[in-house]
Write a protein that holds these residues in place. Structure first.
Motif, PDB file in Angstrom:
ATOM      1  N   UNK A  53       1.216  -1.439  -0.157  1.00  0.00           N
ATOM      2  CA  UNK A  53       0.723   0.349   0.013  1.00  0.00           C
ATOM      3  C   UNK A  53       0.483   1.406   0.276  1.00  0.00           C
ATOM      4  N   UNK A  54       1.819   1.363   1.260  1.00  0.00           N
ATOM      5  CA  UNK A  54       2.942   2.342   0.797  1.00  0.00           C
ATOM      6  C   UNK A  54       3.703   2.831  -0.601  1.00  0.00           C
ATOM      7  N   UNK A  55       4.233   1.382  -1.523  1.00  0.00           N
ATOM      8  CA  UNK A  55       4.568   1.759  -2.339  1.00  0.00           C
ATOM      9  C   UNK A  55       3.924   2.257  -3.194  1.00  0.00           C
ATOM     10  N   UNK A  56       2.395   2.032  -3.229  1.00  0.00           N
ATOM     11  CA  UNK A  56       1.682   2.513  -4.149  1.00  0.00           C
ATOM     12  C   UNK A  56       1.398   4.077  -3.827  1.00  0.00           C
TER      13      UNK A  56
ATOM     14  N   UNK B 213      15.344   7.254  -4.560  1.00  0.00           N
ATOM     15  CA  UNK B 213      15.466   6.826  -3.284  1.00  0.00           C
ATOM     16  C   UNK B 213      14.837   5.276  -2.303  1.00  0.00           C
ATOM     17  N   UNK B 214      13.870   6.336  -2.386  1.00  0.00           N
ATOM     18  CA  UNK B 214      12.660   4.839  -1.106  1.00  0.00           C
ATOM     19  C   UNK B 214      12.307   4.142  -3.036  1.00  0.00           C
TER      20      UNK B 214
ATOM     21  N   UNK C 270      16.975   2.759   4.096  1.00  0.00           N
ATOM     22  CA  UNK C 270      16.604   1.503   4.725  1.00  0.00           C
ATOM     23  C   UNK C 270      16.853   1.483   5.907  1.00  0.00           C
ATOM     24  N   UNK C 271      16.981   0.513   6.662  1.00  0.00           N
ATOM     25  CA  UNK C 271      17.164   0.548   8.434  1.00  0.00           C
ATOM     26  C   UNK C 271      17.081  -0.757   8.802  1.00  0.00           C
ATOM     27  N   UNK C 272      17.503  -1.368   9.043  1.00  0.00           N
ATOM     28  CA  UNK C 272      17.730  -2.889   9.379  1.00  0.00           C
ATOM     29  C   UNK C 272      17.234  -2.669  10.715  1.00  0.00           C
TER      30      UNK C 272
ATOM     31  N   UNK D  22      11.549   1.755   6.427  1.00  0.00           N
ATOM     32  CA  UNK D  22      11.730   2.419   5.240  1.00  0.00           C
ATOM     33  C   UNK D  22      11.271   3.646   5.345  1.00  0.00           C
ATOM     34  N   UNK D  23      12.294   4.873   5.012  1.00  0.00           N
ATOM     35  CA  UNK D  23      11.937   6.331   4.929  1.00  0.00           C
ATOM     36  C   UNK D  23      11.159   6.110   3.961  1.00  0.00           C
ATOM     37  N   UNK D  24       9.912   6.545   3.978  1.00  0.00           N
ATOM     38  CA  UNK D  24       8.365   6.784   3.121  1.00  0.00           C
ATOM     39  C   UNK D  24       8.663   8.760   2.961  1.00  0.00           C
TER      40      UNK D  24
END
Ligand code: ATP
Ligand code: MG
Length: 750
Positions: free
Chosen positions: A463-466, A503-504, A547-549, A557-559
């Protein structure tokens, strides 16, 4: 008397450098000199309005309207706009553009129930969370006749429609904003208005408006952010005849959140239809489907939330049946639809026990017999499908209880998703008659908004990717293209810096080393686990700043809309989304025609992939492909953006929270959009176009060479058009608002 309430130490500057106004340095000096009103940021995060009394160094004394005097740092001050601009229709009209002024303007309007405001080409809508009488018939008429031009979704629709009629280009209306911000409501008003705008076939209008009610019942659910959250994305494409009348509608849907069928977070519900059916079915339908109350079903009663307001579900069910009727789904099909919904519920009540060798036994109770009756398959086949693995039929081996539960849940959610897709196809089929003789289209895009919960999983990631992709489309059209055009044409302008989210997107999309392809890689490996997946991410994505583990194999994920931590559990299973061949064969064996239909699609896939037992769907990559296609489709249309803002986190009316709303305005770059369009020149034409239109105004042409650029420049000079109101680019002329009208006037007088 004068009191100093705050020590300077509580007045730390809190604004991030990015949101700082670029004109600030110049303006504030003037403000201080003239002792004008300023906004001052307090350490609590709120803003107060005050007047500067005196200054020393970087400190000032501020007189507030209630008579208090506070000390502040210059860095916490922003110029306020004169009162006369309070509640402007368009943020472009603000003399001083900064975060508190923008918020103040929206808040001022919101307090008067003016939920819409323009920001240049963008329409902002703040969710009122209460019924406002702004969609009534007389208002529709007023906008249709263009008697009203207060910002409104109707005005935006008017613009889209008239541009379509003028240029013959396809248009799109794109709703953005987080979950609960009001996208679906505004989209519905847009579509309703569009259908009424163009008159014509009232049967068709009714059908279009009712089809959204069906999809809402099957595709929306109560979440902790929104009682009616969309759990899928929807593009409604309205087709027009060449005379501008609506003639057909087509819906595309994306990614129904299928996991919700079998499980919901605490306080959330499954899709509305389940509760509506249980509450609203007639006695005889209840008897035919062996229906109980919603709380009887395990798929519904595990989360503690079975109903929103009491009678609503029952009433909505009647509306739904009416809508099915209007869209033309026959009684027999309706009955099959409800049987399948009931079958899904009953599937969840099927239980398993563990036999002596650790293998599963299906408990032969009501649940089993009811499911087989509803699906019209044999009990024996059903039991076999749920308990035996995919090896050849005569094998004695059986699944474990855990495997059996998983295959039951996969079957239930597959039936439900197939049912949803079938409904979408039926709705589209019902409009087919109008296809063919079309002019252009106006599409309305309403997807699930950005969301973040205490626990986020694969669904939130998709959802957040979209939303991230959509945000790039928004940035591109509201900021980037304009800036590039100015640069290319050699126009002077103040460069506006905005957050680019490439980047994201790379983090998700890169091939072979992006999140989705790494997920597929792991999903296709039999030895993989959620932990190996997470390690793989860490190994390949750590170079990406978004990205951060995190602990326990989770990752963040920094959106564009904030950082979200995703829980790795279940990613592989959800991405594979495999359904046992046994289950498909079971559906194929049903006498009911819908399950047969659902099975045939997957059986074909099985056959073409030559896999015997399990198909790996790679859901994430499929979804990425759908979103790509969607963006491509949007790129071939002229976009109109509507940004919906959620005013507070509690879904309360009349509460407009400063920080809560400002965060949303910030991540959608409102200041940047206004700044860019304010320095912009909305009217543009090529040198030649200008000369063709205004060449008549060219007086003495002896000294003017004949190329369009020279002619155009001569016209502008001869008529003393102020140089601040236009710019000459390499191929085009750019005009400020109203300037071309001015020239038209001169032309008419000439
Ligand atoms: P999601 O992304 O979760 O689907 P959304 O942005 O589509 O969220 P909506 O479902 O449209 O949000 O709005 C949430 C709720 O806010 C609605 O159920 C309704 O109660 C209220 N609401 C939204 N817009 C309006 C409006 N224009 N007038 C009155 N109420 C509204
Ligand atoms: Mg919605």
């Amino acid at each position: 008397g004068m009191r100093v309430d705050r020590s300077l130490s509580d007045l730390q500057p809190i604004m991030s450098p990015r949101s700082r106004e670029y004109e600030w340095e110049d303006d504030i000096g003037y403000f201080i000199k003239k002792k004008l009103s300023v906004w001052c940021r307090l350490s609590s995060g709120s803003w107060v309005l005050g007047r500067i009394q005196s200054t020393s160094g970087d400190k000032v004394l501020l007189l507030l309207s209630d008579g208090r005097v506070i000390k502040a740092l210059k860095g916490d001050l922003f110029p306020a706009n004169p009162d006369i601009l309070d509640g402007s229709d368009d943020l472009m009209q603000l003399n001083f553009l900064n975060e508190p002024s923008v918020f103040h303007n929206l808040q001022h309007r919101y307090s008067k129930d003016l939920i819409y405001c323009k920001a240049g080409p963008l329409l902002i809508s703040v969710n009122p969370l209460k019924d406002l009488q702004i969609y009534e018939n007389d208002i529709v008429t007023a906008y249709r006749l263009k008697l009203l031009d207060i910002p409104h979704v109707y005005a935006t629709v008017n613009t889209a429609h008239s541009e379509m009629m003028k240029d013959g280009l396809n248009q799109s209306i794109i709703l953005s904003g987080e979950s609960g911000a009001g996208k679906t409501e505004v989209a519905k008003h847009a579509i309703e208005y569009l259908t009424s705008l163009t008159g014509g076939d009232t049967g068709l209008q009714r059908k279009i408006n009712h089809s959204s009610c069906i999809l809402e019942a099957f595709g929306n659910a109560q979440t902790s952010m929104n009682d009616n959250a969309s759990r899928y994305g929807k593009l409604t494409e309205l087709h027009f005849t060449s005379t501008g009348k609506i003639c057909c509608s087509r819906v595309q849907t994306f990614f129904l959140e299928k996991s919700r069928v079998v499980q919901q977070a605490n306080g959330e519900r499954s899709f509305h239809i389940f509760y509506q059916l249980c509450a609203g079915a007639t006695q005889s339908l209840k008897a035919r489907l062996s229906l109980n109350a919603a709380s009887f079903y395990k798929y519904l009663n595990k989360s503690d939330s079975v109903r929103i307001p009491g009678a609503e579900d029952e009433r909505r069910f009647h509306t739904l049946v009416e809508a099915l009727e209007i869209v033309g789904i026959c009684k027999e099909d309706q009955e099959s639809v409800f049987s399948l919904v009931a079958a899904v519920l009953w599937l969840g009540n099927i239980t398993f026990t563990e036999g002596n060798n650790g293998q599963v036994e299906v408990v032969a109770d009501d649940a089993i017999s009811t499911v087989s009756r509803l699906l019209e398959c044999s009990t024996h086949d059903l039991i076999a499908a749920l308990s035996t693995p995919n090896i050849q039929a005569d094998s004695e081996s059986k699944l474990t209880v855990e495997q059996a539960l998983a295959s039951r849940d996969a079957l239930a959610s597959y039936i439900y998703v197939s049912l949803f897709e079938w409904l979408v196809e039926e709705i589209n089929r019902s409009f087919e008659a109008g296809k063919g003789h079309t002019g252009s289209t106006i599409s309305v895009l309403d997807i699930f908004g950005f969301e973040t919960y205490s626990k986020n999983s694969f669904e939130q990631l998709c959802i957040n990717y979209a939303n991230e992709r959509l945000q790039q489309h928004y940035n591109r059209h509201l900021l980037k293209l304009l800036q590039e055009e100015f640069e290319m044409e050699g126009i002077d302008f103040n460069k506006v810096h905005f957050q680019d989210n490439q980047d994201c997107l790379n983090l998700f999309e890169k091939n072979p080393r992006g999140l989705f392809s790494l997920l597929d890689e792991e999903s296709n490996s039999a030895k993989a686990s959620d932990m190996t997946f997470s390690n793989n991410l860490k190994q390949h994505l750590s170079g990406n700043s978004c990205y951060r583990s995190e602990q326990g194999g989770n990752f963040s994920v920094r959106h564009y809309a904030g950082e979200v931590t995703y829980n790795k559990d279940g990613f592989l299973t959800k991405n594979r989304d495999s359904l046992h061949r046994k289950s498909i064969q079971l559906l194929a064996s049903c006498s009911c025609h819908l399950p047969q239909l659902f099975a045939s699609k997957l059986l074909q896939q099985y056959d073409s992939s030559r896999k015997f037992d399990c198909l790996n769907q790679n859901v994430g990559t499929q979804f990425k492909g759908q979103i790509f296609k969607l963006i491509q489709q949007l790129e071939s249309s002229a976009p109109h953006f509507i940004l919906c803002i959620r005013p507070n986190s509690k879904q309360l009316p009349d509460v407009f929270e400063k920080e809560f709303a400002s965060r949303q305005l910030r991540c959608h770059g409102i200041l940047e959009v206004v700044r860019m369009h304010r320095c912009g020149y909305p009217t543009r034409m090529t040198h030649q176009e200008f000369v063709s239109r205004f060449g008549i105004l060219l007086g003495d042409i002896d000294n003017v060479s004949q190329d369009p650029l020279s002619k155009a420049s001569a016209i502008l000079q001869q008529h003393r058009i102020p140089p601040t109101s236009y710019q000459v680019g390499y191929t085009r002329l750019f005009f400020r608002t109203g300037q071309v009208d001015q020239l038209e006037l001169i032309k008419n007088k000439a």
